[in-house]
Design a protein around this motif. Structure first.
Motif, PDB file in Angstrom:
ATOM      1  N   PHE A 113      -5.470  15.740  -0.251  1.00 43.28           N
ATOM      2  CA  PHE A 113      -4.747  14.468  -0.267  1.00 43.28           C
ATOM      3  C   PHE A 113      -3.752  14.399   0.889  1.00 43.28           C
ATOM      4  O   PHE A 113      -3.689  13.386   1.608  1.00 43.28           O
ATOM      5  N   ASN A 114      -2.989  15.455   1.079  1.00 47.06           N
ATOM      6  CA  ASN A 114      -2.002  15.479   2.164  1.00 47.06           C
ATOM      7  C   ASN A 114      -2.671  15.358   3.528  1.00 47.06           C
ATOM      8  O   ASN A 114      -2.174  14.652   4.421  1.00 47.06           O
ATOM      9  N   ALA A 115      -3.800  16.057   3.693  1.00 45.90           N
ATOM     10  CA  ALA A 115      -4.509  16.004   4.977  1.00 45.90           C
ATOM     11  C   ALA A 115      -5.014  14.594   5.257  1.00 45.90           C
ATOM     12  O   ALA A 115      -4.942  14.108   6.395  1.00 45.90           O
ATOM     13  N   LEU A 116      -5.518  13.925   4.216  1.00 47.04           N
ATOM     14  CA  LEU A 116      -6.034  12.568   4.378  1.00 47.04           C
ATOM     15  C   LEU A 116      -4.925  11.590   4.744  1.00 47.04           C
ATOM     16  O   LEU A 116      -5.077  10.775   5.668  1.00 47.04           O
TER      17      LEU A 116
ATOM     18  N   LYS B 208      -3.424  12.172   8.223  1.00 46.27           N
ATOM     19  CA  LYS B 208      -4.348  11.788   9.289  1.00 46.27           C
ATOM     20  C   LYS B 208      -4.059  10.378   9.783  1.00 46.27           C
ATOM     21  O   LYS B 208      -4.287  10.050  10.957  1.00 46.27           O
ATOM     22  N   TYR B 209      -3.568   9.545   8.888  1.00 44.88           N
ATOM     23  CA  TYR B 209      -3.334   8.141   9.224  1.00 44.88           C
ATOM     24  C   TYR B 209      -1.852   7.765   9.250  1.00 44.88           C
ATOM     25  O   TYR B 209      -1.511   6.627   9.571  1.00 44.88           O
ATOM     26  N   ALA B 210      -0.974   8.676   8.856  1.00 48.61           N
ATOM     27  CA  ALA B 210       0.454   8.345   8.806  1.00 48.61           C
ATOM     28  C   ALA B 210       1.285   9.565   9.157  1.00 48.61           C
ATOM     29  O   ALA B 210       0.826  10.703   9.058  1.00 48.61           O
ATOM     30  N   LYS B 211       2.517   9.297   9.560  1.00 50.53           N
ATOM     31  CA  LYS B 211       3.438  10.371   9.905  1.00 50.53           C
ATOM     32  C   LYS B 211       4.543  10.463   8.857  1.00 50.53           C
ATOM     33  O   LYS B 211       4.699   9.599   8.010  1.00 50.53           O
ATOM     34  N   GLY B 212       5.333  11.517   8.977  1.00 52.99           N
ATOM     35  CA  GLY B 212       6.475  11.671   8.077  1.00 52.99           C
ATOM     36  C   GLY B 212       6.067  12.211   6.715  1.00 52.99           C
ATOM     37  O   GLY B 212       5.070  12.921   6.562  1.00 52.99           O
ATOM     38  N   ASN B 213       6.855  11.825   5.701  1.00 54.95           N
ATOM     39  CA  ASN B 213       6.645  12.354   4.354  1.00 54.95           C
ATOM     40  C   ASN B 213       5.961  11.340   3.447  1.00 54.95           C
ATOM     41  O   ASN B 213       6.218  11.307   2.245  1.00 54.95           O
ATOM     42  N   LEU B 214       5.081  10.511   4.017  1.00 53.48           N
ATOM     43  CA  LEU B 214       4.401   9.499   3.218  1.00 53.48           C
ATOM     44  C   LEU B 214       3.561  10.125   2.112  1.00 53.48           C
ATOM     45  O   LEU B 214       3.471   9.569   1.014  1.00 53.48           O
ATOM     46  N   ALA B 215       2.936  11.277   2.400  1.00 53.67           N
ATOM     47  CA  ALA B 215       2.075  11.909   1.405  1.00 53.67           C
ATOM     48  C   ALA B 215       2.851  12.196   0.121  1.00 53.67           C
ATOM     49  O   ALA B 215       2.363  11.938  -0.989  1.00 53.67           O
TER      50      ALA B 215
ATOM     51  N   GLY C  47       5.635  10.691  -0.880  1.00 52.08           N
ATOM     52  CA  GLY C  47       6.002   9.420  -1.498  1.00 52.08           C
ATOM     53  C   GLY C  47       4.833   8.761  -2.187  1.00 52.08           C
ATOM     54  O   GLY C  47       4.978   8.208  -3.284  1.00 52.08           O
ATOM     55  N   LEU C  48       3.666   8.818  -1.553  1.00 55.04           N
ATOM     56  CA  LEU C  48       2.479   8.192  -2.134  1.00 55.04           C
ATOM     57  C   LEU C  48       2.041   8.921  -3.392  1.00 55.04           C
ATOM     58  O   LEU C  48       1.641   8.288  -4.380  1.00 55.04           O
ATOM     59  N   ALA C  49       2.121  10.248  -3.373  1.00 56.02           N
ATOM     60  CA  ALA C  49       1.788  11.017  -4.571  1.00 56.02           C
ATOM     61  C   ALA C  49       2.732  10.662  -5.713  1.00 56.02           C
ATOM     62  O   ALA C  49       2.305  10.505  -6.867  1.00 56.02           O
ATOM     63  N   THR C  50       4.007  10.512  -5.395  1.00 56.85           N
ATOM     64  CA  THR C  50       4.994  10.130  -6.409  1.00 56.85           C
ATOM     65  C   THR C  50       4.699   8.735  -6.950  1.00 56.85           C
ATOM     66  O   THR C  50       4.750   8.499  -8.156  1.00 56.85           O
ATOM     67  N   ALA C  51       4.375   7.813  -6.043  1.00 57.71           N
ATOM     68  CA  ALA C  51       4.073   6.438  -6.454  1.00 57.71           C
ATOM     69  C   ALA C  51       2.867   6.401  -7.390  1.00 57.71           C
ATOM     70  O   ALA C  51       2.878   5.719  -8.418  1.00 57.71           O
ATOM     71  N   ILE C  52       1.827   7.146  -7.044  1.00 60.27           N
ATOM     72  CA  ILE C  52       0.619   7.167  -7.869  1.00 60.27           C
ATOM     73  C   ILE C  52       0.928   7.693  -9.259  1.00 60.27           C
ATOM     74  O   ILE C  52       0.470   7.145 -10.270  1.00 60.27           O
ATOM     75  N   LEU C  53       1.738   8.750  -9.320  1.00 60.95           N
ATOM     76  CA  LEU C  53       2.095   9.314 -10.626  1.00 60.95           C
ATOM     77  C   LEU C  53       2.947   8.334 -11.429  1.00 60.95           C
ATOM     78  O   LEU C  53       2.698   8.105 -12.616  1.00 60.95           O
TER      79      LEU C  53
ATOM     80  N   PHE D  73       9.777   5.446   1.962  1.00 62.87           N
ATOM     81  CA  PHE D  73       8.602   6.084   2.562  1.00 62.87           C
ATOM     82  C   PHE D  73       7.775   5.161   3.446  1.00 62.87           C
ATOM     83  O   PHE D  73       6.905   5.624   4.171  1.00 62.87           O
ATOM     84  N   GLY D  74       7.984   3.841   3.354  1.00 63.31           N
ATOM     85  CA  GLY D  74       7.251   2.928   4.213  1.00 63.31           C
ATOM     86  C   GLY D  74       6.166   2.133   3.502  1.00 63.31           C
ATOM     87  O   GLY D  74       5.901   2.319   2.316  1.00 63.31           O
ATOM     88  N   ILE D  75       5.494   1.272   4.257  1.00 63.21           N
ATOM     89  CA  ILE D  75       4.501   0.340   3.726  1.00 63.21           C
ATOM     90  C   ILE D  75       3.293   1.060   3.134  1.00 63.21           C
ATOM     91  O   ILE D  75       2.545   0.484   2.332  1.00 63.21           O
ATOM     92  N   GLY D  76       3.072   2.312   3.518  1.00 68.90           N
ATOM     93  CA  GLY D  76       1.936   3.073   3.002  1.00 68.90           C
ATOM     94  C   GLY D  76       1.918   3.187   1.489  1.00 68.90           C
ATOM     95  O   GLY D  76       0.868   3.461   0.887  1.00 68.90           O
ATOM     96  N   ILE D  77       3.061   2.959   0.843  1.00 69.96           N
ATOM     97  CA  ILE D  77       3.137   2.999  -0.617  1.00 69.96           C
ATOM     98  C   ILE D  77       2.186   1.969  -1.231  1.00 69.96           C
ATOM     99  O   ILE D  77       1.722   2.121  -2.360  1.00 69.96           O
ATOM    100  N   ALA D  78       1.854   0.923  -0.473  1.00 71.38           N
ATOM    101  CA  ALA D  78       0.969  -0.129  -0.973  1.00 71.38           C
ATOM    102  C   ALA D  78      -0.409   0.412  -1.347  1.00 71.38           C
ATOM    103  O   ALA D  78      -1.110  -0.174  -2.176  1.00 71.38           O
ATOM    104  N   VAL D  79      -0.802   1.542  -0.751  1.00 70.16           N
ATOM    105  CA  VAL D  79      -2.104   2.149  -1.066  1.00 70.16           C
ATOM    106  C   VAL D  79      -2.188   2.501  -2.555  1.00 70.16           C
ATOM    107  O   VAL D  79      -3.265   2.487  -3.154  1.00 70.16           O
TER     108      VAL D  79
END
Length: 227
Positions: free
Chosen positions: A82-85, A88-95, A97-103, A145-151
């Motif tokens: 998940f982190n690698a994916l 690959k498309y974003a920088k910083g600590n989005l991974a 934040g996104l994992a937290t959002a999903i949970l 974490f940025g707009i990537g949270i929308a995923v």
């Protein structure tokens, strides 16, 4: 699916608004928002445990589920993939934040009970309430974490949609005992996410995610053999 679509729209709107706010927030405010989200995750997770653990009729099941689910997740190496994916498309600590959002969006009690109630009773109250909460939460997450949270909205759509379809097919087998066990594990996963955000302990939370599928499997086997 009306409630789920509403939930998705609220997350998308919240993510857009939060990402706009992020551009005008200084680093020190980002840090305090991170701490706030970590504490929120801890609070929500503890609340789930306090609510559901005393009602559990199978107090060992969540322990076994976390152990077995963790081994499966570790074998599949879900966290690293998940982190690698994401990286690959974003920088910083989005991974993170996104994992937290999903949970937060998918493993919460309302997000699980909502599709079940919608499928069995055509009651959208839980999903509408969950949508409002997720909208507010996504603003804070996206501002950090940025707009990537929308995923996470896409993940939520498939998650709640799957629960909705399954509930339509096996509604007679879903009971309060099963929902209690799933909510207990969900609470623990959210706590683990909070600990990671606060820097107290780095937990491979996504590797533990398969744990949430163990109670439904156990209850299905129990029903199959009339245990």
């Amino acid at each position: 699916m009306f409630g789920t679509i509403f939930n998705v729209i609220m997350i998308l709107l919240g993510s857009i608004l939060g990402s706009i706010l992020k551009k005008g927030i200084k680093d020190e405010y980002h840090n305090i928002l991170m701490q706030a989200m970590g504490l929120v995750a801890l609070g929500l997770g503890i609340n789930a445990l306090v609510q559901h653990l005393p009602s559990s009729k199978y107090p060992v099941l969540f322990i076994v589920s976390l152990a077995v689910g963790g081994l499966i997740g570790q074998r599949l190496d879900l966290e690293s993939k998940f982190n690698a994916l994401v990286n690959k498309y974003a920088k910083g600590n989005l991974a993170e934040g996104l994992a937290t959002a999903i949970l937060l969006f998918c493993v919460g009690t309302l997000s699980i009970l909502g599709p079940v109630e919608a499928a069995l009773n055509r009651d959208y109250t839980y999903l509408l309430a969950n949508g409002m909460l997720d909208g507010i939460t996504s603003i804070v997450l996206a501002s950090t974490f940025g707009i990537g949270i929308a995923v996470s909205a896409i993940v939520l759509f498939f998650w709640q949609g799957s629960i909705y379809l399954i509930a339509n097919f096996i509604g007679n087998y879903i009971n309060q005992d099963l929902m209690n066990e799933v909510s207990i594990i969900g609470g623990i996963l959210i706590i683990a996410s909070g600990l990671s955000i606060l820097g107290i302990k780095k937990c491979n939370t996504l590797n533990l995610l398969p744990s949430i599928m163990i109670p439904p499997l156990v209850f299905w086997v129990m029903h199959l053999f009339q245990l």
